[in-house]
Every structure is written in C-alpha cells, then in structure tokens.
Design an enzyme around this catalytic site. Sequence first.
Site, PDB file in Angstrom:
ATOM      1  N   TYR A 129     106.518  -4.438  80.061  1.00  0.00           N
ATOM      2  CA  TYR A 129     107.244  -3.169  79.937  1.00  0.00           C
ATOM      3  C   TYR A 129     107.663  -2.642  81.310  1.00  0.00           C
ATOM      4  O   TYR A 129     108.840  -2.391  81.541  1.00  0.00           O
ATOM      5  CB  TYR A 129     106.359  -2.149  79.227  1.00  0.00           C
ATOM      6  CG  TYR A 129     107.029  -0.823  78.973  1.00  0.00           C
ATOM      7  CD1 TYR A 129     107.975  -0.674  77.964  1.00  0.00           C
ATOM      8  CD2 TYR A 129     106.706   0.299  79.740  1.00  0.00           C
ATOM      9  CE1 TYR A 129     108.589   0.552  77.727  1.00  0.00           C
ATOM     10  CE2 TYR A 129     107.310   1.526  79.503  1.00  0.00           C
ATOM     11  CZ  TYR A 129     108.243   1.645  78.502  1.00  0.00           C
ATOM     12  OH  TYR A 129     108.842   2.860  78.272  1.00  0.00           O
ATOM     13  N   LYS A 145     111.357  -2.872  82.689  1.00  0.00           N
ATOM     14  CA  LYS A 145     112.218  -1.724  82.993  1.00  0.00           C
ATOM     15  C   LYS A 145     112.729  -1.790  84.432  1.00  0.00           C
ATOM     16  O   LYS A 145     113.833  -1.336  84.731  1.00  0.00           O
ATOM     17  CB  LYS A 145     111.452  -0.421  82.769  1.00  0.00           C
ATOM     18  CG  LYS A 145     111.188  -0.111  81.303  1.00  0.00           C
ATOM     19  CD  LYS A 145     112.457   0.380  80.591  1.00  0.00           C
ATOM     20  CE  LYS A 145     112.137   0.805  79.163  1.00  0.00           C
ATOM     21  NZ  LYS A 145     113.325   1.285  78.440  1.00  0.00           N
ATOM     22  N   ASN A 202     106.162  10.841  80.350  1.00  0.00           N
ATOM     23  CA  ASN A 202     105.579  10.966  78.998  1.00  0.00           C
ATOM     24  C   ASN A 202     106.195  12.119  78.195  1.00  0.00           C
ATOM     25  O   ASN A 202     106.124  13.266  78.615  1.00  0.00           O
ATOM     26  CB  ASN A 202     104.065  11.195  79.088  1.00  0.00           C
ATOM     27  CG  ASN A 202     103.355  10.024  79.718  1.00  0.00           C
ATOM     28  OD1 ASN A 202     103.622   9.683  80.873  1.00  0.00           O
ATOM     29  ND2 ASN A 202     102.459   9.386  78.978  1.00  0.00           N
ATOM     30  N   SER A 258     100.198  11.653  69.888  1.00  0.00           N
ATOM     31  CA  SER A 258     100.180  11.418  68.441  1.00  0.00           C
ATOM     32  C   SER A 258      98.799  10.950  67.986  1.00  0.00           C
ATOM     33  O   SER A 258      98.316  11.365  66.931  1.00  0.00           O
ATOM     34  CB  SER A 258     101.274  10.429  68.042  1.00  0.00           C
ATOM     35  OG  SER A 258     101.257   9.307  68.879  1.00  0.00           O
TER      36      SER A 258
END
Length: 312
Positions: free
Chosen positions: A143, A147, A172, A187
């Site tokens: 990741y 990126k 975030n 979450s």
Amino acid sequence: MRILVTGGAGFLGSHLIDRLMTAGHEVICLDNFYTGNKRNILQWLDNPNFELIRHDITEPIRLEVDQIYHLACPASPVHYQYNPVKTVKTNVMGTLNMLGLAKRVKARFFLASTSEVYGDPDVHPQSEEYRGNVNPIGLRACYDEGKRIAETLAFDYYRQNKVDIRVVRIFNTYGPRMLENDGRVVSNFIVQALQGKPLTVYGDGSQTRSFCYASDLIEGFIRLMNSDYVGPVNIGNPGEYTILQLAEAVRDMINPNADIIHEPLPSDDPRRRRPDITKAKTLLDWEPTVPLAEGLKLTVEDFRQRIGNAAI
Ligand code: NAD
Ligand code: UDP
C-alpha cells in the site's frame, strides 16, 4: 463537466459522488466492488447524469471525460493486506491505466494518495517536504510503496506528457458509510461498542493518529481539483489523539461499561501521525470544520441505523 470517479462505490468515493452529482455534473463511477458497495450509490442509480461501470482498473478502459478522481484502492490494512500483490497491481497498473486515459482525453487527473507515504515518520508533524520513512519489504509496503509509485507515475506523466495532475495526501478519515468489517480503527471501535464487545486497542494505545471527518476531506478534494496547484497537498485534521483516547471517547459515547482490551501491535504500525496543513490553508483556503466529538456522533448514528445497538 463529465467526471470519472474510480473507487466511487467506496467510502470516500461515494461521498465525493454525492457532492459532484449535487453540483450538477455528469458522473461515471468505476468500481470492481472489492470494498465498495452499490448501497453507497443507490440514490443515483436512476439519475440520467449518473453511470455505474463494474470494472477493474488493472485493465485499461476507454471513456471520454473532463476530469478523473482516482480513488480506487482498498484503504484499510485488513483489506489491502488480504491480497497484497493485487494491491500493488491496483496502485501501479491501475494508476498507469488511469493516467494513460487522462493523457489520451486530456482530462485533469486527481490522485488520492495517502499520509502512509510518510511511513513511520521521524519528523512531526508531517509536511509535504518530508520524504518519509517507509519499509519497502514490510506488510504495509504493498500500500504505502504502491502509493509512492502512484505519485511518481503522476509526476512523470505531468513532466513527460503534460498531464494536468493534482495530488492529495489524505490523512486518516472517518464518517458514515465505512463498512462494518472495514477493519480501520474508528469503525472497529464503534461496531464493537454497539455490539457490546470489548474495544480492541492494538499495543499500549500510545500511538497517535489525526482523524478527519469525511465532509471536510471532500471539500478539500474539490478545492484542490479546481485550483492551479499541482500538489502534493496534505488534507487532514491536525487534532492528534492517542488510540487509547479514541477508544475512551467512543466507549463513553456509546457504552461506558464496555471493556477496552489490548491486542498485539501489527508490524510497522506508525507511532504517530499529524498533518501540517499550512499548504492547504494558504493555497486552498481550506481547514477542517468538524471536531472529532461531533464527527463521531454522526458516524455512530449511521452505524446504529445499519447494525442496531445490542449493547444498551
Ligand atoms: P474504500 O476501500 O472504501 O474504497 C476503495 C474503492 O475502490 C472501493 O469501492 C473498491 O471496491 C474500489 N477498488 C479497489 N480496487 C479496485 C480495482 N482494482 N478496480 C476498481 N475498483 C477498485 O476506501 P476509502 O477509504 O474510500 O479510500 C479511497 C481512496 O482514498 C483510496 O485510494 C485510499 O488509498 C485513499 N485514502 C483513504 C484514507 C482514509 O482514511 N479513508 C486515507 C488515505 C488515503
Ligand atoms: N487499531 C487498533 N484497534 C483496531 C484497529 C486499529 O488499536 O481495532 C490501531 C492500529 O494499530 C493503528 C491505529 O489504530 O495504530 C490506526 O489504524 P487504522 O487501521 O485505522 O489506520 P492506519 O494504521 O492505516 O493509520
């Protein structure tokens, strides 16, 4: 304008589509539904200005558009580490395909990059000039290195092919529509508290993050896309909290009797993170407006409607 949103059925993509549709644009949503869901864009499916295409961006596609917001990529460590090779392909081949499309049709290209390009930062807070401290062979590399190469590709297409790029580094972000099984911290804590389960803090909880509410982030996207500045620009909320503080805030809001337990810290977990948003403030006249307590309340409400509230 006709605007393509890759990853448009995901958490941030769907909020962006709401803004673009409400502003009267034609929107094409491209998504392979890996972590996205039709539910997120349901309200637009019958609208003649909206088009949904199920497509994996690792394959090329031909479309005629004026702008491309390129968001397709799983963002949660749980999902991007499930199939790391695919995550690299999405970031490298997927971004290459979308830049190729932007070049062919002369569309402005917006890359959703990430604060993860700073890795486990030894400079704090992180400004855009900081070059990062990333482990190229770690579990997060698919990741964060993915990126970083996506940014490299964007800047090489800009220099070599004059593609009109904009690059945002997102810190975030949380809000309504995050998946119940998303795996990211906000979450997870909300779902655990609502279900009467203990909140799982990884490590001792002293690591920090800075949490931005989705609507603030999308406002930053729109401003950057329509500005003259190429980027990269940090967009995030500089309010910095330890993960333990976040757990306590969520617990107190939903179920003060919930337990907080500790689980092992994943490898390469960044110790701290806070954006320096001077550039966003001065160049885009942008800063966040939704404080954590207020954003959490709105997010909890959304989860409550979806999963109920077994705890209380
Ligand atoms: P998300 O997982 O909810 O959304 C990603 C979307 O991309 C999903 O709809 C998924 O199905 C789609 N997708 C993934 N791989 C694809 C592929 N190969 N082809 C087509 N579609 C594909 O994540 P999100 O939080 O909405 O993040 C959106 C973007 O913002 C990502 O690029 C992410 O890296 C970036 N970002 C998000 C955050 C955050 O805190 N939310 C932070 C930094 C960067
Ligand atoms: N985290 C946690 N409990 C969870 C999920 C995450 O303590 O149930 C921690 C995680 O180890 C990290 C922080 O919360 O230190 C933020 O994790 P997240 O996956 O949301 O984002 P990222 O690490 O990519 O910033």
